[in-house]
Design a protein around this motif. Structure first.
Motif, short mmCIF file in Angstrom:
data_model
loop_
_atom_site.label_atom_id
_atom_site.label_comp_id
_atom_site.label_asym_id
_atom_site.label_seq_id
_atom_site.Cartn_x
_atom_site.Cartn_y
_atom_site.Cartn_z
N VAL A 167 -14.87 34.88 -14.43
CA VAL A 167 -14.78 35.17 -15.87
C VAL A 167 -15.34 34.00 -16.68
O VAL A 167 -16.09 34.20 -17.65
CB VAL A 167 -13.32 35.49 -16.27
CG1 VAL A 167 -13.21 35.71 -17.78
CG2 VAL A 167 -12.83 36.73 -15.51
N ILE A 168 -15.05 32.79 -16.26
CA ILE A 168 -15.61 31.61 -16.95
C ILE A 168 -17.14 31.68 -16.92
O ILE A 168 -17.81 31.36 -17.90
CB ILE A 168 -15.05 30.30 -16.34
CG1 ILE A 168 -13.56 30.16 -16.70
CG2 ILE A 168 -15.85 29.09 -16.80
CD1 ILE A 168 -12.83 29.03 -15.97
N GLY A 169 -17.67 32.16 -15.80
CA GLY A 169 -19.12 32.29 -15.67
C GLY A 169 -19.74 33.27 -16.67
O GLY A 169 -20.93 33.18 -16.96
N LEU A 170 -18.95 34.19 -17.19
CA LEU A 170 -19.46 35.16 -18.16
C LEU A 170 -19.44 34.63 -19.59
O LEU A 170 -20.07 35.20 -20.49
CB LEU A 170 -18.59 36.42 -18.14
CG LEU A 170 -18.60 37.30 -16.89
CD1 LEU A 170 -17.53 38.38 -17.01
CD2 LEU A 170 -19.97 37.94 -16.73
N CYS A 171 -18.67 33.57 -19.83
CA CYS A 171 -18.31 33.23 -21.22
C CYS A 171 -19.45 32.69 -22.06
O CYS A 171 -19.40 32.77 -23.30
CB CYS A 171 -17.15 32.23 -21.22
SG CYS A 171 -15.61 32.97 -20.66
N GLY A 172 -20.49 32.17 -21.42
CA GLY A 172 -21.64 31.67 -22.20
C GLY A 172 -22.29 32.77 -23.03
O GLY A 172 -22.94 32.50 -24.03
N ALA A 173 -22.09 34.02 -22.63
CA ALA A 173 -22.68 35.14 -23.38
C ALA A 173 -21.97 35.38 -24.70
O ALA A 173 -22.52 36.03 -25.59
CB ALA A 173 -22.61 36.41 -22.53
N VAL A 174 -20.75 34.87 -24.84
CA VAL A 174 -19.96 35.19 -26.03
C VAL A 174 -19.51 33.97 -26.82
O VAL A 174 -19.01 34.10 -27.94
CB VAL A 174 -18.71 36.05 -25.66
CG1 VAL A 174 -19.14 37.44 -25.22
CG2 VAL A 174 -17.87 35.39 -24.58
N ALA A 175 -19.66 32.77 -26.26
CA ALA A 175 -19.21 31.55 -26.94
C ALA A 175 -20.09 30.39 -26.51
O ALA A 175 -20.34 30.22 -25.31
CB ALA A 175 -17.75 31.26 -26.60
#
Ligand SMILES: NC(=O)c1ccc[n+]([C@@H]2O[C@H](COP(=O)([O-])OP(=O)(O)OC[C@H]3O[C@@H](n4cnc5c(N)ncnc54)[C@H](OP(=O)(O)O)[C@@H]3O)[C@@H](O)[C@H]2O)c1
Length: 216
Positions: A167-175
């Motif tokens: 999930v942390i790996g996805l977070c660059g897309a939103v923040a």
């Protein structure tokens, strides 16, 4: 990743869907009604750059082929919805961004959840899924505005290190600051009501406030 969003027809689900689709993921928005999901997907696809599309279906349809599912329904609808999806979500990472809030004349406030938090309630129902909590403090209006992501951090809680890392790996897309490990799933009980504070700040300053963690 193939990402499904339960309640993907609401502002938060639509905002997350658009951001993850732009980041290269295969995203499907779920709804209790297939035609409503299809309509929302069509509206999103009209706004997304050419070649990027999101899919649609009932909540059950969209989770069936997903690698990861995000719960984006109101707290009072969560338990009944998840009870119907226990088998379909078995083996998946499931991300909970649900903020159980009440509103009175003083404004928003966190409401008591017997399990401790919406995320812990989800984990107690989805006994064969790995529940992670995150995306609580991202305003839907910001996710949906098509501009650059804001200077925010996503705090991610969970009891499974691999699922949390996913999930942390996805977070660059939103923040812009990405995601940080914010401890075990039980810490979701502090993140969820914190949203009441952000809403109060938004009201006082007519803003879309977010959270940026410093010192890392
Ligand atoms: N809005 C934000 O800025 C924001 C920010 C952070 C976190 N969140 C959290 O994200 C979640 C979604 O927020 P939202 O503003 O998008 O909410 P919403 O518009 O009220 O609801 C999202 C979708 O959930 C479905 N839904 C509504 N009631 C339901 C029920 N009883 N059972 C099953 N599905 C139901 C609806 O889809 P269908 O009718 O198509 O099934 C609706 O479009 C909430 O838990 C909220 O706390 C929101």
């Amino acid at each position: 990743m193939q990402i499904a969003i339960l309640g993907g027809t609401g502002p938060q689900g639509r905002g997350l869907a658009a951001r993850f689709a732009r980041d290269g993921h295969q995203v499907s928005v779920g709804s209790r009604k297939a035609d409503r999901a299809a309509q929302v997907a069509e509206e999103l696809n009209d706004r997304l750059p050419s070649g990027i599309t999101v899919g649609a279906g009932t909540n059950l349809d969209v989770v069936t082929d997903a690698d990861l599912t995000i719960i984006a329904v109101p707290f009072d609808g969560q338990a009944a919805l998840l009870a119907d999806l226990v088998d379909a979500l078995a083996g998946q990472v499931v991300v909970n961004c649900v903020n159980p809030l009440g509103f009175d004349k003083q404004g928003p406030h966190g409401i008591e959840v017997p399990e401790g938090s919406a995320a812990e309630q989800a984990a107690s129902i989805l006994d064969r899924s790995t529940v992670v909590a995150g995306f609580h403090h991202l305003a839907a209006s910001v996710l949906l505005d098509d501009g650059p992501v804001h200077d925010e951090t996503v705090m991610v809680c969970g009891d499974d290190a691999d699922a949390k890392a996913t999930v942390i790996g996805l977070c660059g897309a939103v923040a812009k600051r990405g995601g940080v490990d914010a401890g075990p799933l039980r810490n979701a009980r502090y993140l969820e009501p914190l949203t009441a504070v952000l809403i109060s700040i938004n009201k006082a300053y007519k803003a879309h406030s977010g959270i940026a963690i410093s010192g890392l």
